[in-house]
Design a protein around this motif. Structure first.
Motif, PDB file in Angstrom:
ATOM      1  N   UNK A 191      -2.240   5.702  -3.678  1.00 16.35           N
ATOM      2  CA  UNK A 191      -1.101   6.398  -2.881  1.00 16.35           C
ATOM      3  C   UNK A 191      -0.033   6.105  -3.668  1.00 16.35           C
ATOM      4  N   UNK A 192       0.174   6.187  -4.767  1.00 19.50           N
ATOM      5  CA  UNK A 192       1.408   6.209  -5.589  1.00 19.50           C
ATOM      6  C   UNK A 192       1.197   7.015  -6.808  1.00 19.50           C
ATOM      7  N   UNK A 193       2.297   7.262  -7.586  1.00 23.49           N
ATOM      8  CA  UNK A 193       2.082   8.080  -8.817  1.00 23.49           C
ATOM      9  C   UNK A 193       2.157   6.859  -9.916  1.00 23.49           C
ATOM     10  N   UNK A 194       1.106   6.492 -10.697  1.00 25.25           N
ATOM     11  CA  UNK A 194       0.905   5.585 -11.819  1.00 25.25           C
ATOM     12  C   UNK A 194       1.996   5.768 -12.888  1.00 25.25           C
ATOM     13  N   UNK A 195       2.123   7.084 -13.157  1.00 28.15           N
ATOM     14  CA  UNK A 195       3.365   7.386 -14.242  1.00 28.15           C
ATOM     15  C   UNK A 195       4.465   7.235 -14.000  1.00 28.15           C
ATOM     16  N   UNK A 196       4.996   7.545 -12.620  1.00 29.58           N
ATOM     17  CA  UNK A 196       6.401   7.290 -12.244  1.00 29.58           C
ATOM     18  C   UNK A 196       6.494   5.664 -12.053  1.00 29.58           C
ATOM     19  N   UNK A 217       8.209  -1.020  -5.792  1.00 24.15           N
ATOM     20  CA  UNK A 217       7.865  -1.068  -4.355  1.00 24.15           C
ATOM     21  C   UNK A 217       6.437  -0.986  -4.212  1.00 24.15           C
ATOM     22  N   UNK A 218       5.770  -1.537  -5.301  1.00 18.59           N
ATOM     23  CA  UNK A 218       4.257  -1.606  -5.117  1.00 18.59           C
ATOM     24  C   UNK A 218       3.963  -3.068  -4.891  1.00 18.59           C
ATOM     25  N   UNK A 219       2.895  -3.252  -4.357  1.00 18.87           N
ATOM     26  CA  UNK A 219       2.397  -4.500  -4.393  1.00 18.87           C
ATOM     27  C   UNK A 219       1.581  -4.986  -5.621  1.00 18.87           C
ATOM     28  N   UNK A 220       1.711  -6.460  -5.567  1.00 17.50           N
ATOM     29  CA  UNK A 220       0.929  -7.098  -6.536  1.00 17.50           C
ATOM     30  C   UNK A 220      -0.349  -6.519  -7.146  1.00 17.50           C
ATOM     31  N   UNK A 221      -1.084  -6.303  -5.677  1.00 13.13           N
ATOM     32  CA  UNK A 221      -2.516  -5.861  -6.003  1.00 13.13           C
ATOM     33  C   UNK A 221      -2.476  -4.668  -6.460  1.00 13.13           C
TER      34      UNK A 221
END
Length: 203
Positions: free
Chosen positions: A6-11, A38-42
């Protein structure tokens, strides 16, 4: 069912790249990456691996998206020394002005940081990227110098390949000096002095 990101890995990688670029790998912890993206460690670990994997991916991205296109333009430019002068002038401008001013070059910063990496595997992987970058830079400079020689712009006895190594060191020096606050005018003067030394003497 496959996990859906649910996020953009490239960004996320671009944000991480800028973090490592500005702060360096030693000063950047995984919590810094979490806070910046803004991502979690996991999520980070599942997508990119650990901090070292993230740094390698960011460094490779920097080379592919920022360094290699510049090298290609230089190699394909048919103006000889004028192309090299523009390459260095643009380098000084990028390092001393704009949104990334005083960040230096991520590759040059990595050269300075590798001595602090303790894992042998990390040394090997990072150094492999740095070595490829250096070879590509020297190849582009060599091509531009070969063009300059064909245009009669080089002093007799000037060897493109060995001169390219000298100019590559000048580029690294500009990157490091600019990060420490060196004046753009002074850096441009140094660059011009180096290029003037390559031209035939006028008597």
């Amino acid at each position: 069912m496959a996990d859906i990101k649910h996020f953009d890995p490239d960004a996320a990688l671009e944000t991480t790249l800028r973090l490592f670029w500005r702060q360096g790998p030693e000063a950047t912890g995984i919590q810094d990456v979490v806070s910046a993206t803004g991502l979690s460690r996991s999520s980070l670990y599942a997508t990119f691996g650990g901090k070292h994997d993230l740094y390698l991916a960011a460094l490779q991205r920097y080379v592919e998206q920022r360094s290699e296109p510049t090298f290609q333009r230089l190699a394909e430019d048919e103006r000889g020394l004028l192309a090299i002068a523009d390459f260095f002038s643009e380098l000084v401008t990028a390092r001393c002005t704009g949104p990334f001013a005083r960040w230096g070059c991520m590759v040059a910063n990595a050269h300075a940081a590798t001595q602090n990496l303790t894992a042998q595997n990390a040394d090997t992987q990072v150094r492999a990227i740095l070595d490829r970058h250096h070879q590509q830079l020297c190849q582009a400079l060599t091509q531009a110098l070969t063009t300059a020689r064909s245009l009669g712009q080089l002093a007799p006895g000037t060897t493109p390949r060995s001169t390219a190594e000298v100019l590559a060191l000048l580029a690294y020096g500009i990157n490091l000096r600019s990060r420490n606050g060196a004046d753009a005018h002074a850096l441009n003067q140094t660059m011009q002095t180096a290029l003037n030394a390559l031209t035939p003497s006028r008597r």
